[in-house]
Design a protein around this motif. Structure first.
Motif, PDB file in Angstrom:
ATOM      1  N   PHE A 348     -11.907   5.357 -21.832  1.00 22.35           N
ATOM      2  CA  PHE A 348     -10.494   5.101 -21.541  1.00 22.35           C
ATOM      3  C   PHE A 348      -9.604   5.922 -22.482  1.00 22.35           C
ATOM      4  O   PHE A 348      -8.621   6.536 -22.052  1.00 22.35           O
ATOM      5  CB  PHE A 348     -10.164   3.617 -21.699  1.00 22.35           C
ATOM      6  N   ASP A 349      -9.927   5.924 -23.762  1.00 23.37           N
ATOM      7  CA  ASP A 349      -9.134   6.691 -24.730  1.00 23.37           C
ATOM      8  C   ASP A 349      -9.139   8.169 -24.377  1.00 23.37           C
ATOM      9  O   ASP A 349      -8.113   8.856 -24.461  1.00 23.37           O
ATOM     10  CB  ASP A 349      -9.695   6.492 -26.146  1.00 23.37           C
ATOM     11  N   TYR A 350     -10.291   8.677 -23.983  1.00 19.85           N
ATOM     12  CA  TYR A 350     -10.403  10.089 -23.610  1.00 19.85           C
ATOM     13  C   TYR A 350      -9.534  10.385 -22.394  1.00 19.85           C
ATOM     14  O   TYR A 350      -8.773  11.371 -22.371  1.00 19.85           O
ATOM     15  CB  TYR A 350     -11.860  10.431 -23.307  1.00 19.85           C
ATOM     16  N   MET A 351      -9.606   9.535 -21.392  1.00 22.58           N
ATOM     17  CA  MET A 351      -8.861   9.776 -20.157  1.00 22.58           C
ATOM     18  C   MET A 351      -7.352   9.702 -20.384  1.00 22.58           C
ATOM     19  O   MET A 351      -6.589  10.414 -19.719  1.00 22.58           O
ATOM     20  CB  MET A 351      -9.280   8.771 -19.087  1.00 22.58           C
ATOM     21  N   ARG A 352      -6.922   8.876 -21.305  1.00 20.11           N
ATOM     22  CA  ARG A 352      -5.474   8.753 -21.517  1.00 20.11           C
ATOM     23  C   ARG A 352      -4.931   9.770 -22.510  1.00 20.11           C
ATOM     24  O   ARG A 352      -3.716   9.936 -22.601  1.00 20.11           O
ATOM     25  CB  ARG A 352      -5.107   7.329 -21.951  1.00 20.11           C
ATOM     26  N   THR A 353      -5.802  10.476 -23.248  1.00 16.81           N
ATOM     27  CA  THR A 353      -5.314  11.403 -24.283  1.00 16.81           C
ATOM     28  C   THR A 353      -5.723  12.853 -24.084  1.00 16.81           C
ATOM     29  O   THR A 353      -5.116  13.740 -24.690  1.00 16.81           O
ATOM     30  CB  THR A 353      -5.807  10.956 -25.672  1.00 16.81           C
ATOM     31  N   ALA A 531      -2.405  -5.550 -25.174  1.00 13.68           N
ATOM     32  CA  ALA A 531      -3.764  -5.319 -25.652  1.00 13.68           C
ATOM     33  C   ALA A 531      -4.785  -5.546 -24.534  1.00 13.68           C
ATOM     34  O   ALA A 531      -5.772  -4.797 -24.411  1.00 13.68           O
ATOM     35  CB  ALA A 531      -4.063  -6.236 -26.836  1.00 13.68           C
ATOM     36  N   TYR A 532      -4.564  -6.561 -23.713  1.00 18.50           N
ATOM     37  CA  TYR A 532      -5.480  -6.820 -22.608  1.00 18.50           C
ATOM     38  C   TYR A 532      -5.506  -5.638 -21.644  1.00 18.50           C
ATOM     39  O   TYR A 532      -6.580  -5.190 -21.207  1.00 18.50           O
ATOM     40  CB  TYR A 532      -5.071  -8.089 -21.862  1.00 18.50           C
ATOM     41  N   MET A 533      -4.353  -5.084 -21.338  1.00 23.05           N
ATOM     42  CA  MET A 533      -4.280  -3.989 -20.371  1.00 23.05           C
ATOM     43  C   MET A 533      -4.890  -2.715 -20.937  1.00 23.05           C
ATOM     44  O   MET A 533      -5.597  -1.978 -20.236  1.00 23.05           O
ATOM     45  CB  MET A 533      -2.836  -3.759 -19.944  1.00 23.05           C
ATOM     46  N   LEU A 534      -4.658  -2.439 -22.198  1.00 21.77           N
ATOM     47  CA  LEU A 534      -5.257  -1.250 -22.812  1.00 21.77           C
ATOM     48  C   LEU A 534      -6.772  -1.382 -22.920  1.00 21.77           C
ATOM     49  O   LEU A 534      -7.505  -0.393 -22.809  1.00 21.77           O
ATOM     50  CB  LEU A 534      -4.648  -1.009 -24.194  1.00 21.77           C
ATOM     51  N   GLY A 535      -7.251  -2.587 -23.115  1.00 28.56           N
ATOM     52  CA  GLY A 535      -8.683  -2.800 -23.272  1.00 28.56           C
ATOM     53  C   GLY A 535      -9.472  -2.763 -21.986  1.00 28.56           C
ATOM     54  O   GLY A 535     -10.703  -2.675 -22.017  1.00 28.56           O
ATOM     55  N   HIS A 536      -8.781  -2.833 -20.847  1.00 29.92           N
ATOM     56  CA  HIS A 536      -9.496  -2.884 -19.562  1.00 29.92           C
ATOM     57  C   HIS A 536      -9.154  -1.735 -18.627  1.00 29.92           C
ATOM     58  O   HIS A 536      -9.523  -1.770 -17.450  1.00 29.92           O
ATOM     59  CB  HIS A 536      -9.204  -4.214 -18.858  1.00 29.92           C
ATOM     60  N   SER A 537      -8.459  -0.720 -19.121  1.00 29.28           N
ATOM     61  CA  SER A 537      -8.083   0.389 -18.242  1.00 29.28           C
ATOM     62  C   SER A 537      -7.808   1.639 -19.059  1.00 29.28           C
ATOM     63  O   SER A 537      -7.813   1.611 -20.295  1.00 29.28           O
ATOM     64  CB  SER A 537      -6.832   0.022 -17.433  1.00 29.28           C
ATOM     65  N   GLY A 538      -7.512   2.719 -18.340  1.00 24.33           N
ATOM     66  CA  GLY A 538      -7.153   3.972 -18.984  1.00 24.33           C
ATOM     67  C   GLY A 538      -5.659   4.167 -19.095  1.00 24.33           C
ATOM     68  O   GLY A 538      -5.202   5.294 -19.323  1.00 24.33           O
ATOM     69  N   MET A 539      -4.879   3.108 -18.962  1.00 24.19           N
ATOM     70  CA  MET A 539      -3.429   3.217 -19.067  1.00 24.19           C
ATOM     71  C   MET A 539      -3.004   3.711 -20.447  1.00 24.19           C
ATOM     72  O   MET A 539      -3.640   3.388 -21.450  1.00 24.19           O
ATOM     73  CB  MET A 539      -2.771   1.861 -18.821  1.00 24.19           C
ATOM     74  N   SER A 540      -1.912   4.478 -20.466  1.00 24.50           N
ATOM     75  CA  SER A 540      -1.322   4.834 -21.750  1.00 24.50           C
ATOM     76  C   SER A 540      -0.583   3.630 -22.310  1.00 24.50           C
ATOM     77  O   SER A 540      -0.212   2.708 -21.576  1.00 24.50           O
ATOM     78  CB  SER A 540      -0.344   6.002 -21.571  1.00 24.50           C
ATOM     79  N   ARG A 541      -0.355   3.649 -23.624  1.00 18.65           N
ATOM     80  CA  ARG A 541       0.409   2.550 -24.225  1.00 18.65           C
ATOM     81  C   ARG A 541       1.821   2.515 -23.659  1.00 18.65           C
ATOM     82  O   ARG A 541       2.386   1.431 -23.473  1.00 18.65           O
ATOM     83  CB  ARG A 541       0.432   2.694 -25.747  1.00 18.65           C
TER      84      ARG A 541
END
Length: 617
Positions: A348-353, A531-541
């Motif tokens: 997820f971190d890779y996909m969003r950054t 935090a829930y949304m960031l932990g379960h998807s590739g969404m940006s903050r």
């Protein structure tokens, strides 16, 4: 992805109106006993159809007079110099009386002799009007009218675009420009009345969240920092259409600037200062409705109204958790397919950054969406037998509002196609946008999502007006989310990164079931939800923050997407299973689309009848 801009007018969309019912037959004169009074003729489908549609027509006409912006959005210019009164007690009393009158009139129609199509219209009108009437009862109205605007549904952000020359308000004649100046006067009245409503809430103890208030203050600050000549309000006089004389241009340009400087900016300043100095200190620190006075009751109503389903917040929360688990499995398959060696969270971190997925410019984003649009249009004949007449244009949000908007939205065109539908995309903070989300976003907001559903309904003159132009969120957003899934059959998700994009958007809608109910019925905090949304998807903050703050501002609206899509997907699977070789996807889509935005329970009844008819054919 918010609802259409017309839907953002909320109360002004309600299919309510006082209407004239068919007059009663006068009593017969006295006659000899040998000549008894004949019984009234039995109701016929034709006569009851005429009575039903007379009710619909009268209701719609009266509603347009009370809500003139709805007329303007349709291209009906009879009330083009009016914004309408949608904030006073007199307005709410009128809407309530109209709903009661409409339901009484509907009760005079013999539903049993109506055709199936007319019964569909009867049931939809009754459902929506009854729901509206509930929202106008004193117990609920006391909780809503004292919170007249927020950072997501706010007159202060709607009106600048509307009056900018790029929105729904036309600027073709001198009268159009003069109507705009008249509406500016009324906008000032509305803004001052909004302050009065907030004061009532302070007195009754029903107040909004500090988060929402701070966001509104920032939005107003952003507008007020613009020079009058740079504001959206000045847009129409920067370039005039042919046929307007030089003298009129000079006069209208001066009058428009004068209105901005002496009316609009001072009114916006009064709202900003009141919110900052008087309201914010007393606003709620909590973000959920369950922490607001009367909020539990209001949330239960909103869930029912928004979803058109009888589901409790807890049932929806549990369904969301199960959908999140299912979609997580899909993410894992993508991670493995592309050969990413880290954990799913790291993926997820890779996909969003990763810079490879970050768009380079607004212009590049626009080109991407037009390219995707051409590819989608090539696939449309396989899935649809009817396409809208209205064209679709694509543009980014204006800078003054982009920070607080979601990834995209749709603003409908006119029924005659003279004003196209518009797909807005968000170019704020470009590094937070991702190219892998573009296809699914276009399918949702553009074609065949909102543009098809809304345009086909309003272009269908065989429907009563309330079915052409009204709607409910569960159907409207459910169809748009269902449209994203057509990307699989269209071949757009063979690329694993594009498939990640549609899974990410599907996950967003599943998480909404969890997060919206978490915030408003379980006491979740803003940071907990992000935090829930960031932990379960590739969404940006950036996106996750905007989403959570949206749910805080407009409780329950986000629940409609997934529940609507799941209903349509279930009905399609049922039709495919029961019809076998008789199933035609184009016919199914026509059944779903060509009668407007139905409550989900009524849509299911319609599809069940269609399946039975096809099986018997």
């Amino acid at each position: 992805m918010p609802m259409t801009r017309l839907l953002l007018l909320s109360a002004s969309l309600l299919p309510l109106a006082a209407c004239a019912t068919t007059p009663a037959v006068p009593p017969m004169p006295a006659t000899p006993l040998v000549q008894p009074v004949p019984a009234p003729p039995p109701a016929t489908a034709q006569s009851e159809h005429a009575k039903l549609f007379a009710i619909f027509t009268a209701s719609d006409e009266a509603s347009l007079k009370r809500n003139p912006l709805n007329a303007l959005f349709r291209g009906d210019m009879r009330y083009s110099d009016q914004l309408g009164d949608s904030i006073t007690d007199a307005y709410f009393t009128g809407e309530k009386a109209a709903a009661e009158h409409d339901l009484a009139a509907l009760g005079t129609v013999d539903r049993s002799v109506l055709s199936e199509t007319d019964q569909l219209a009867y049931d939809t009108f009754k459902f929506s009007t009854s729901d509206t009437l509930r929202g106008l009862q004193p117990d609920l109205l006391a909780l809503t009218k004292v919170r007249p605007m927020n950072h997501f549904y706010g007159f202060h952000t709607f009106y600048p675009t509307f009056a900018s020359g790029k929105g729904a308000a036309p600027f073709k004649t001198v009268k159009d420009y003069e109507d705009n100046l008249t509406r500016h006067h009324q906008a000032v009245v509305y803004l001052d009345r909004a302050i009065g409503r907030w004061r009532e809430g302070l007195a009754s103890g029903v107040v909004d969240t500090k988060l929402t208030v701070r966001n509104m203050i920032e939005q107003l600050d952003t507008q007020l920092k613009q020079r009058p000549e740079d504001s959206p309000y000045y847009g129409p006089v920067k370039e005039f259409p042919a046929g307007i004389s030089a003298a009129d241009q000079a006069r209208l340009r001066a009058a428009t600037r004068q209105s901005i400087v002496t009316e609009l900016y001072p009114a916006l300043t009064r709202v900003r200062d009141f919110l900052r100095d008087d309201y914010l200190p007393h606003a709620r620190d909590s973000v959920g409705l369950s922490q607001m006075k009367g909020g539990d009751q209001l949330y239960r109503y909103l869930v029912r109204s928004t979803t058109t389903l009888d589901m409790s917040p807890e049932e929806i929360h549990q369904l969301g958790l199960s959908e999140v688990a299912r979609i997580t499995d899909g993410f894992e398959k993508v991670r493995q397919e592309v050969g990413f060696k880290g954990t799913l969270a790291q993926f997820f971190d890779y996909m969003r950054t990763a810079k490879r997925f970050q768009p380079k410019s607004r212009e590049g984003l626009t080109e991407d969406y037009y390219r995707i649009g051409k590819a989608v249009e090539a696939q449309i004949p396989r899935f649809f037998s009817t396409i809208p007449k209205a064209p679709l244009v694509i543009r980014p949000y204006e800078p003054f509002r982009e920070k607080f908007e979601a990834g995209g939205s749709y603003e409908q065109g006119t029924p005659d196609g003279s004003r196209p539908g518009t797909f807005y995309f968000n170019a704020y903070d470009l590094p937070s946008r991702s190219t892998w989300e573009e296809t699914t976003l276009f399918l949702h907001e553009g074609e065949p999502g909102h543009h098809f559903q809304i345009s086909l309904a309003q272009e269908n003159k065989d429907l009563p007006e309330f079915m052409r132009f009204g709607g409910n969120t569960a159907y409207v957003e459910g169809w748009a989310l269902y449209s994203e899934t057509l990307g699989y059959e269209m071949g757009f998700y063979k690329d694993p990164y594009q498939r990640f994009g549609t899974l990410n958007d599907e996950m967003l809608r599943a998480m909404r079931l969890v997060v919206d109910t978490g915030i408003h019925s379980k006491g979740w905090t803003r940071d907990q939800a992000i935090a829930y949304m960031l932990g379960h998807s590739g969404m940006s903050r950036t996106d996750a923050t905007a989403e959570v703050e949206r749910y805080i501002a407009i409780p329950s609206q986000a629940l409609a997407y997934k529940l609507g899509a799941l209903t349509i997907q279930r009905l399609r699977h049922k039709a495919e299973t029961e019809l076998g070789p008789k199933f035609d996807i184009r016919d199914f889509h026509a059944q779903v689309l060509m009668t407007g935005a139905l409550p989900l329970t009524i849509l299911e009844q319609k599809i069940d009848r269609w399946i039975a008819e096809r099986k018997a054919a």
